[in-house]
Scaffold this active site. Structure first.
Site, PDB file in Angstrom:
ATOM      1  CB  CYS A 128      -1.090  -0.066   1.190  1.00 57.75           C
ATOM      2  SG  CYS A 128      -1.758   1.567   1.534  1.00 57.75           S
ATOM      3  CB  CYS A 132       0.414   1.918   3.927  1.00 58.20           C
ATOM      4  SG  CYS A 132      -1.390   1.214   3.938  1.00 58.20           S
TER       5      CYS A 132
END
Length: 109
Positions: free
Chosen positions: A33, A36
């Site tokens: 991600c 993230c």
């Protein structure tokens, strides 16, 4: 990863979060991600800034699906602030460090 950040798992969740006396900021994330990875350094900086007053942890949703499922995590990154094991604040998506710090400040008043 910073020494101020606790690696959370399905196995240690209750001990680290459910039984915590202080507020806990949890970053639900995954390796793949990109947002993230963008928010990670901000979470680590908040962990260092609030060391001793707030517990900060990261939970990899791919490796720990039980907790992610229990909290209905559908999008990452998701940041939860918990007190006594209950969610008191939530943010979905990448946000700046100042926003994360504000989430913590709200719980320290």
């Amino acid at each position: 990863m910073s020494k101020d950040v606790v690696i959370l798992t399905d196995q240690n969740w209750n001990a680290e979060v459910g039984e915590a006396k202080e507020p806990v900021l949890v970053d639900f994330w995954a390796e793949w991600c990109a947002p993230c990875r963008m928010v990670g350094p901000a979470v680590e900086a908040v962990a260092a800034a609030y060391q001793g007053r707030v517990k900060v942890g990261k939970l990899n949703v791919d490796e720990n699906p039980a907790v992610a499922s229990a909290f209905g995590i559908r999008s990452i990154p998701t940041l939860l602030v918990l007190r006594g094991g209950k969610v008191v604040d939530q943010q979905i998506g990448a946000v700046p460090q100042s926003h994360i710090a504000a989430m913590i400040e709200d719980q320290l008043q």
